[in-house]
Design an enzyme around this catalytic site. Structure first.
Site, PDB file in Angstrom:
ATOM      1  N   VAL A  28       7.607   6.572  16.778  1.00  0.00           N
ATOM      2  CA  VAL A  28       7.498   6.819  15.450  1.00  0.00           C
ATOM      3  C   VAL A  28       6.549   7.921  15.607  1.00  0.00           C
ATOM      4  O   VAL A  28       6.261   9.138  15.315  1.00  0.00           O
ATOM      5  CB  VAL A  28       7.323   6.039  14.471  1.00  0.00           C
ATOM      6  CG1 VAL A  28       6.932   6.639  13.189  1.00  0.00           C
ATOM      7  CG2 VAL A  28       8.564   5.243  14.300  1.00  0.00           C
ATOM      8  N   LYS A  43       0.899  -1.157   0.046  1.00  0.00           N
ATOM      9  CA  LYS A  43      -0.053  -0.244   0.021  1.00  0.00           C
ATOM     10  C   LYS A  43       0.986   1.176  -0.026  1.00  0.00           C
ATOM     11  O   LYS A  43       0.580   2.203  -0.602  1.00  0.00           O
ATOM     12  CB  LYS A  43      -0.850  -0.125   1.386  1.00  0.00           C
ATOM     13  CG  LYS A  43      -1.365   1.475   1.557  1.00  0.00           C
ATOM     14  CD  LYS A  43      -2.383   1.286   2.942  1.00  0.00           C
ATOM     15  CE  LYS A  43      -2.251   2.321   3.970  1.00  0.00           C
ATOM     16  NZ  LYS A  43      -1.577   3.213   4.322  1.00  0.00           N
ATOM     17  N   ASN A  44       1.884   1.187   0.831  1.00  0.00           N
ATOM     18  CA  ASN A  44       2.661   2.491   1.003  1.00  0.00           C
ATOM     19  C   ASN A  44       3.686   2.806  -0.031  1.00  0.00           C
ATOM     20  O   ASN A  44       4.421   3.734   0.106  1.00  0.00           O
ATOM     21  CB  ASN A  44       3.311   2.428   2.435  1.00  0.00           C
ATOM     22  CG  ASN A  44       2.225   2.576   3.320  1.00  0.00           C
ATOM     23  OD1 ASN A  44       1.002   3.070   3.109  1.00  0.00           O
ATOM     24  ND2 ASN A  44       2.625   2.549   4.622  1.00  0.00           N
ATOM     25  N   CYS A  72      -4.770   7.933   8.847  1.00  0.00           N
ATOM     26  CA  CYS A  72      -4.978   7.409  10.237  1.00  0.00           C
ATOM     27  C   CYS A  72      -5.014   8.597  11.511  1.00  0.00           C
ATOM     28  O   CYS A  72      -4.125   9.474  11.249  1.00  0.00           O
ATOM     29  CB  CYS A  72      -4.373   6.163  10.586  1.00  0.00           C
ATOM     30  SG  CYS A  72      -4.833   4.772   9.665  1.00  0.00           S
ATOM     31  N   ASP A  85       3.912   0.333  12.323  1.00  0.00           N
ATOM     32  CA  ASP A  85       2.960  -0.481  11.769  1.00  0.00           C
ATOM     33  C   ASP A  85       2.828  -1.878  12.086  1.00  0.00           C
ATOM     34  O   ASP A  85       1.615  -2.570  11.878  1.00  0.00           O
ATOM     35  CB  ASP A  85       2.966  -0.328  10.186  1.00  0.00           C
ATOM     36  CG  ASP A  85       2.908   1.155   9.792  1.00  0.00           C
ATOM     37  OD1 ASP A  85       1.777   1.981   9.915  1.00  0.00           O
ATOM     38  OD2 ASP A  85       4.030   1.491   9.421  1.00  0.00           O
ATOM     39  N   ARG A 117      -3.694  10.501   3.055  1.00  0.00           N
ATOM     40  CA  ARG A 117      -2.351  11.469   3.287  1.00  0.00           C
ATOM     41  C   ARG A 117      -1.660  11.689   1.931  1.00  0.00           C
ATOM     42  O   ARG A 117      -0.990  12.549   1.701  1.00  0.00           O
ATOM     43  CB  ARG A 117      -1.421  10.948   4.453  1.00  0.00           C
ATOM     44  CG  ARG A 117      -2.105  10.831   5.748  1.00  0.00           C
ATOM     45  CD  ARG A 117      -1.319  10.811   6.731  1.00  0.00           C
ATOM     46  NE  ARG A 117      -0.179  12.077   6.838  1.00  0.00           N
ATOM     47  CZ  ARG A 117      -0.451  13.136   7.166  1.00  0.00           C
ATOM     48  NH1 ARG A 117      -1.656  13.341   7.858  1.00  0.00           N
ATOM     49  NH2 ARG A 117       0.321  13.966   7.437  1.00  0.00           N
TER      50      ARG A 117
HETATM   51  N1  EPU Z   1       6.433  14.188  10.649  1.00  0.00           N
HETATM   52  C1  EPU Z   1       6.473  15.516  11.340  1.00  0.00           C
HETATM   53  N2  EPU Z   1       6.293  16.612  10.202  1.00  0.00           N
HETATM   54  C2  EPU Z   1       6.167  16.361   8.620  1.00  0.00           C
HETATM   55  C3  EPU Z   1       5.939  14.815   8.520  1.00  0.00           C
HETATM   56  C4  EPU Z   1       6.249  14.121   9.553  1.00  0.00           C
HETATM   57  O1  EPU Z   1       6.619  16.131  12.511  1.00  0.00           O
HETATM   58  O2  EPU Z   1       6.160  17.014   7.878  1.00  0.00           O
HETATM   59  C5  EPU Z   1       6.439  13.327  11.771  1.00  0.00           C
HETATM   60  C6  EPU Z   1       5.341  12.666  11.906  1.00  0.00           C
HETATM   61  O3  EPU Z   1       4.246  13.402  12.897  1.00  0.00           O
HETATM   62  C7  EPU Z   1       5.597  11.367  12.392  1.00  0.00           C
HETATM   63  C8  EPU Z   1       6.968  11.003  12.140  1.00  0.00           C
HETATM   64  O4  EPU Z   1       7.440  12.510  11.531  1.00  0.00           O
HETATM   65  O5  EPU Z   1       5.905  11.271  14.010  1.00  0.00           O
HETATM   66  C9  EPU Z   1       6.998  10.054  10.821  1.00  0.00           C
HETATM   67  O6  EPU Z   1       6.030  10.332  10.041  1.00  0.00           O
HETATM   68  P1  EPU Z   1       6.146   9.886   8.323  1.00  0.00           P
HETATM   69  O7  EPU Z   1       6.191  11.263   7.617  1.00  0.00           O
HETATM   70  O8  EPU Z   1       7.377   9.117   8.334  1.00  0.00           O
HETATM   71  O9  EPU Z   1       4.978   9.213   8.190  1.00  0.00           O
HETATM   72  P2  EPU Z   1       4.005   9.074   6.937  1.00  0.00           P
HETATM   73  O10 EPU Z   1       4.859   9.393   5.735  1.00  0.00           O
HETATM   74  O11 EPU Z   1       2.930  10.239   6.988  1.00  0.00           O
HETATM   75  C10 EPU Z   1       4.007   6.692   6.231  1.00  0.00           C
HETATM   76  C11 EPU Z   1       3.135   5.735   5.995  1.00  0.00           C
HETATM   77  C12 EPU Z   1       2.644   5.314   7.494  1.00  0.00           C
HETATM   78  C13 EPU Z   1       3.511   4.729   8.357  1.00  0.00           C
HETATM   79  C14 EPU Z   1       4.937   6.012   8.372  1.00  0.00           C
HETATM   80  C15 EPU Z   1       6.049   5.339   9.216  1.00  0.00           C
HETATM   81  C16 EPU Z   1       2.033   5.951   3.846  1.00  0.00           C
HETATM   82  C17 EPU Z   1       0.785   6.508   3.218  1.00  0.00           C
HETATM   83  N3  EPU Z   1       1.880   6.225   5.153  1.00  0.00           N
HETATM   84  O12 EPU Z   1       3.481   7.810   6.992  1.00  0.00           O
HETATM   85  O13 EPU Z   1       1.743   4.228   7.487  1.00  0.00           O
HETATM   86  O14 EPU Z   1       3.322   4.276   9.521  1.00  0.00           O
HETATM   87  O15 EPU Z   1       5.236   6.240   7.117  1.00  0.00           O
HETATM   88  O16 EPU Z   1       6.712   4.365   8.470  1.00  0.00           O
HETATM   89  O17 EPU Z   1       3.022   5.525   3.451  1.00  0.00           O
HETATM   90  C18 EPU Z   1      -0.135   2.695   7.614  1.00  0.00           C
HETATM   91  O18 EPU Z   1      -0.056   2.065   6.671  1.00  0.00           O
HETATM   92  O19 EPU Z   1      -1.191   2.686   8.404  1.00  0.00           O
HETATM   93  C19 EPU Z   1       0.543   4.086   8.065  1.00  0.00           C
HETATM   94  C20 EPU Z   1       0.126   4.919   9.003  1.00  0.00           C
END
Ligand code: EPU
Length: 474
Positions: free
Chosen positions: A369, A47-48, A145, A347, A121
């Protein structure tokens, strides 16, 4: 549903009827627990990665072809958004094959884009590609989420450094690039997956060189880099989380078979362990799951990796898989800390915690995280688990959340006998953990809001049936 990942174990229906109540009442799965899951299921593209690969197709001036695309809600959302921007999407010959033709990329109506507000997102990743293709972009309110505040400050700061002008308005974010997008040096405050993807998708066609430090290097990101490279990008992954991108003036299409979904694979593995079952996950890959496999083994779970073998001579090929099973003996407590890759994925945490309720001793989980990803444990406690959450960084390394007063560590005392309950699914991964808990518990549970699981788990109800689970829609 809980708005911040804090689930309540029981839907509190009142005498009045509102849309949420109706939705929850309709969207319920009745789970007769206590039967070990047994059999084989298959996972498809992650998915990601798949959703990001779809966005990457926007950058090309030729069609792209993606295989093994799962039928999940997040894919539908990105498909809808690409369609609104003029990308013609058709099904290929193979089941799960999608073809993207970006020949006529065009601006989309903000009201139409806003239909997708709050659903995922991924829209934030449209910024760079749309700025390159159209010179402007509109991003609706994001969804995903509810597992903490999930800010987008890193994304917007990176885009500004590339030369984008960011205008936040009540209806969403408007972006323009009056002087084009230019390579930049950017250090991420934290190795964010999404912000790393944002930089990649913007830098590949920005003028000049971009250097990204403290980048995320998850397998899904490396796979996205492979896709961009197939399209004509020049990207070097150095040691110590440094990625260097040489911008190019044009990109072509790609043809790609994505890495399998290691989150889904681990979720079924945890379900096998928690229900004392035996599940073979076809498509699961050892290399992407090493950290999970180490913890699975230290808890006492058994697994066997079957390597893929192409057909040769007259003999048929073998599809790669990992078989996970409960050994029949007692499980042991463990300590784990979630982290960015190559650490234990955040996750994987929620599904595995259900299995940890069945292990003897005190298990410790330190979530580093997301600051609010343990709220779902309240529901497990109502089912008989014994889980305490703490503000301290338990288990060794101090993290960013210890100083900020978040309940982000858990101690799980086991083994506990789980009993049936009425559950409301709070978010995708916690939702799957609720489902596992209901399958492991004695008695009949009602799980409300299960449709949310379709965001990230393809055909999960059919897979449950294949594994012998006793579940039904009332
Ligand atoms: N963060 C910030 N500022 C930003 C971006 C992120 O402070 O501008 C912080 C977040 O709040 C968090 C940390 O950085 O504390 C990590 O967030 P990240 O940006 O890595 O997460 P994401 O890209 O929003 C993706 C996956 C998530 C997965 C995370 C970590 C997708 C669509 N989502 O989220 O997947 O948990 O990376 O591996 O790729 C899921 O599949 O259920 C899911 C939540």
């Amino acid at each position: 549903m809980g708005s911040d990942g804090q689930s309540s174990a029981r839907p509190t229906f009142t005498g009045t009827t509102n849309a949420l109540e109706v939705a929850l009442t309709d969207d319920v799965l009745v789970v007769h627990g206590g039967t070990p899951l047994q059999g084989k299921i298959r996972v498809r593209g992650a998915k990601n990665l798949v959703s990001k690969a779809m966005v990457a197709a926007l950058l090309g001036d030729e069609p792209s072809r993606l295989y093994d695309v799962p039928r999940i809600r997040d894919v539908e959302v990105v498909r809808g958004l690409l369609g609104l921007h003029g990308v013609n999407i058709t099904d290929g010959d193979e089941d799960g094959e999608l073809v993207f033709d970006p020949a006529n990329v065009e601006s989309a109506d903000t009201d139409e884009i806003n239909v997708h507000a709050g659903s995922s997102r991924i829209p934030i990743l449209f910024c760079g590609p749309l700025l390159h293709r159209l010179g402007h972009a509109f991003i609706p309110d994001l969804g995903g989420c509810h597992i903490g505040p999930r800010p987008i400050d890193f994304h917007l700061e990176a885009l500004r450094q590339f030369g984008a002008v960011v205008d936040k308005r009540p209806e969403g974010i408007h972006l323009t690039a009056p002087t084009g997008l230019h390579g930049t040096k950017f250090v991420l405050p934290y190795p964010s997956v999404g912000a790393t993807e944002q930089v990649l998708l913007t830098a590949v066609m920005a003028e000049g060189v971009t250097e990204l430090r403290n980048a995320a290097v998850e397998p899904e990101i490396i796979d996205l880099i492979c896709i961009l490279q197939k399209m004509g990008a020049i990207i070097k992954v150095h040691t110590d989380r440094v990625i260097e991108i040489q911008g190019v003036p044009r990109l072509g299409g790609y043809s790609h078979r994505p890495i399998p979904d290691r989150i889904e694979a681990a979720s079924w593995a945890a379900a096998a362990l928690a229900t004392r079952g035996d599940v073979e996950v076809l498509g699961a890959q050892q290399a992407d799951m090493m950290t999970f496999l180490n913890i699975f083994r230290s808890v006492g779970g058994s697994y066997e990796v079957v390597d893929a073998r192409p057909p040769r001579g007259g003999s048929a090929g073998v599809e790669g898989s990992i078989r996970f099973w409960h050994p029949g003996t007692e499980l042991h407590a463990t300590a784990l800390e979630t982290d960015v890759h190559p650490g234990f994925m955040t996750d994987w945490q929620q599904p595995l915690v259900v299995a940890l309720t069945q292990a003897r001793g005190l298990s410790i989980v330190h979530e580093t995280v997301y600051e609010q990803r343990l709220g779902y444990t309240e529901a497990l406690n109502k089912m008989g688990a014994n889980i305490q959450v703490y503000r301290d960084c338990l288990g060794g390394t101090p993290c960013r959340f210890g100083r900020r007063n978040f309940k982000h560590s858990a101690v799980i005392a086991g083994p506990s006998k789980l009993h049936a309950a009425e559950l409301v699914i709070p978010d995708l991964r916690a939702g799957f953990s609720h489902l596992i808990a209901a399958l492991a518990a004695e008695g009949t549970s009602r799980v409300y809001g299960v449709d949310l699981i379709n965001r990230g788990y393809e055909d999960f109800e059919a897979k449950l049936a294949d594994l012998g689970a006793h579940v039904e829609r009332p």
